[in-house]
Write an enzyme that holds these catalytic residues in place. Structure first.
Site, PDB file in Angstrom:
ATOM      1  N   SER A   1       0.822  -1.209   0.000  1.00 31.66           N
ATOM      2  CA  SER A   1       0.000   0.000   0.000  1.00 31.66           C
ATOM      3  C   SER A   1       0.852   1.254   0.000  1.00 31.66           C
ATOM      4  CB  SER A   1      -0.901   0.031   1.232  1.00 31.66           C
ATOM      5  OG  SER A   1      -1.598   1.256   1.258  1.00 31.66           O
TER       6      SER A   1
ATOM      7  N   HIS B   1      -7.681  -2.914   4.812  1.00 30.32           N
ATOM      8  CA  HIS B   1      -7.070  -1.584   4.768  1.00 30.32           C
ATOM      9  C   HIS B   1      -7.814  -0.709   3.755  1.00 30.32           C
ATOM     10  CE1 HIS B   1      -4.540   1.236   2.524  1.00 30.32           C
ATOM     11  NE2 HIS B   1      -3.936   1.504   3.672  1.00 30.32           N
ATOM     12  N   ASN B   2      -8.076  -1.255   2.592  1.00 29.97           N
ATOM     13  CA  ASN B   2      -8.748  -0.466   1.564  1.00 29.97           C
ATOM     14  C   ASN B   2     -10.191  -0.138   1.949  1.00 29.97           C
ATOM     15  OD1 ASN B   2      -6.342  -1.046   0.251  1.00 29.97           O
ATOM     16  ND2 ASN B   2      -7.320  -1.206  -1.750  1.00 29.97           N
TER      17      ASN B   2
ATOM     18  N   LYS C   1      -4.812  -6.388   3.446  1.00 32.72           N
ATOM     19  CA  LYS C   1      -4.744  -5.249   2.516  1.00 32.72           C
ATOM     20  C   LYS C   1      -6.156  -4.848   2.064  1.00 32.72           C
ATOM     21  CE  LYS C   1      -3.065  -2.219  -0.448  1.00 32.72           C
ATOM     22  NZ  LYS C   1      -3.936  -2.079  -1.564  1.00 32.72           N
TER      23      LYS C   1
ATOM     24  N   GLU D   1     -10.026   2.598   4.263  1.00 33.21           N
ATOM     25  CA  GLU D   1      -9.677   3.800   3.482  1.00 33.21           C
ATOM     26  C   GLU D   1     -10.944   4.413   2.857  1.00 33.21           C
ATOM     27  OE1 GLU D   1      -6.496   2.999   0.619  1.00 33.21           O
ATOM     28  OE2 GLU D   1      -7.608   4.161  -0.853  1.00 33.21           O
TER      29      GLU D   1
END
Ligand code: 2AM
Length: 473
Positions: free
Chosen positions: A129, A186-187, A183, A190
């Site tokens: 990232s 995480h997105n 990940k 986000e």
């Protein structure tokens, strides 16, 4: 035969090129391969004097690497990754490590792991990232795969990752698809962070603040508890003027959001596991609704609402929106962590949630000061349930909840959509409500389906029925 290069990278689009430059700059020799050879030649020619070996065939590429070979695939997620792996298999030898550094769906990573492991190869799905700049200067890296790969990969990963307080933003996340899974979360987080910031902006704007005034507010927030990369770039984006017209660039950008799918993957995974991620859901859905611009233009002329204006004191509103943003962000992270914990239990990944928060402090898009507080919360209580119940976060939420309500109430009163603020607040209120209305829901279920219910005055786990009256329609 094997050559002596430390690392290999396949796929020289911008992310791949920047990662290669980053790895090389840390003292490693790197072989590179791209499907279109001209791109390889051009890349190597543009970087003379570097320890780069351009290869025109995968056979040469594989032969140029020291064993066990360490090579990363950085091509378009999906079928291209499989196509590259197919070609690599006959060229590789036992214990070689194949890393997929793209944004692959974690279930694809699990499938590839199950494909390569019986062949004696080691497959690492690594979330990377930080975009193009992160790839060049130091991303957050979330590698999964067999634990035996960590010792081999660690020196390279730690050398190229972002550093915060002397700590590299990388750790072995867990087996199989755990790295790409984290990940993905995480997105999703986000998406939530970005939407919450946009809602804050919409309220400040409705109160008549100029883009310059709003830029100053975000700048000021970036010095406090809300400090984060996304708040920082928001301040800079608001301050940016169009060279031609002199107008704020944000006022010229069409209000139609794009998305590449990782938010939707997170939604699907949460739905499959019955975990509430209402803030992330609201964020993904807000993007979807924004993209239906033509329909919104029509509806804006046909469906009524109050004028979307807030006649309030700017300083008061700024303070309230700050608290609403912080509280909503905590809810969003609590939900994302809840989903990770659920999957960790289900898949036996043993995810270290505090450690994950810690490696998100640098390199990645959601990097923020407050991630330290999450790490501390798990250090204090490794068995922590909902993040909102950690003493530090309780105190922030209890302090900010009235302002948060006022923000949502004002927005509702003025007809300004704040789906992520209000979804977060509804989650907060649901969680802290001892007695919800689900008693009536259970009555309805029993009424039409004899699905039974528990009683307050009965022993837990004992199921009751009632003789409901007949309905005459
Ligand atoms: P290209 O330059 O030959 O198109 C992003 O698209 C990167 O993925 C590019 O480096 C691209 O190579 C590579 N890529 C896309 N599909 C691929 C495939 N099927 N096999 C190998 N590389 C591929």
């Amino acid at each position: 035969m094997s050559g002596g290069n430390d690392f290999g990278l396949i796929g020289l689009a911008v992310m791949g090129q920047n990662l290669v430059l980053n790895i090389e700059s840390r003292g490693f020799s790197v072989s590179v391969y791209n499907r279109t050879p001209a791109t390889t030649d051009d890349f190597v020619a543009r970087h003379p004097g570097k320890r780069l070996t351009g290869c025109h065939s995968l056979a040469d590429f594989v032969a140029s690497l020291a064993r066990p070979r360490k090579l990363m695939i950085m091509v378009k997620a999906g079928a291209a990754v499989d196509a590259v792996i197919e070609q690599l298999i006959p060229l590789l030898e036992a214990d070689d490590i194949v890393i997929d550094g793209g944004n692959s769906l974690y279930t694809d990573t699990e499938r590839r792991d199950a494909w390569l492991t019986p062949l004696g190869l080691r497959f690492v799905g690594a979330g990377v990232s930080g975009g193009e700049e992160g790839a060049r200067k130091g991303p957050a890296i979330m590698p999964g795969g067999p634990a035996s790969t960590w010792g081999v990969m660690r020196p390279i990963f730690e050398a190229i990752a972002a550093q915060v307080d002397g700590q590299p933003c990388v750790m072995h996340i867990g087996p199989g698809g755990a790295g790409h899974y984290v990940k993905m979360i995480h997105n999703g987080i986000e998406y939530g962070d970005m939407q919450l910031i946009c809602e804050a902006y919409s309220l400040l704007q409705a109160a008549g603040m100029s883009t310059d005034q709003m830029a100053a507010v975000f700048e000021q927030w970036n010095d406090g508890e809300l400090q984060s990369y996304l708040i920082q770039i928001t301040a800079k984006a608001l301050a940016q003027r169009d060279a031609e017209t002199g107008k704020p660039v944000v006022d010229l950008i069409l209000d139609k959001a794009g998305q590449k799918g990782t938010g939707q993957w997170t939604q699907l995974n949460a739905a499959e596991n019955a975990v509430v991620i209402s803030t992330i859901n609201a964020a993904v859905e807000a993007r979807v609704l924004s993209s239906q611009k033509a329909q919104r233009v029509v509806a804006s002329r046909q469906l009524q609402g109050p004028p979307a204006r807030l006649a309030v004191d700017h300083a008061t509103l700024v303070a309230q929106v700050h608290d609403a943003l912080y509280a909503s962000k905590i809810v969003s992270y609590a939900q994302g962590l809840d989903l990770m914990r659920t999957m960790s239990d289900k898949k036996q990944w043993a995810l270290d949630l505090g450690g994950i928060a810690s490696i998100w402090r640098g390199g990645c898009i959601i990097r923020a000061r407050f991630l330290n507080r999450i790490t501390e919360a798990y250090q204090d209580d490794p068995a922590l349930g909902n993040l909102m119940l950690a003493p530090f976060f309780q105190q922030v939420l209890n302090r900010g909840q009235m302002a948060w309500r006022q923000v949502v109430a004002q927005a509702v009163g003025a007809g300004i959509p704040v789906p992520a603020f209000s979804a977060s607040l509804a989650y907060y209120d649901s969680l802290r409500t001892e007695r919800l209305s689900a008693n009536l829901l259970q009555a309805q279920r029993d009424f039409f389906g004899a699905l039974t219910f528990e009683r307050f005055d009965g022993p837990a786990g004992r199921w009751f029925n009632t003789d409901w009256p007949e309905v005459i329609e």
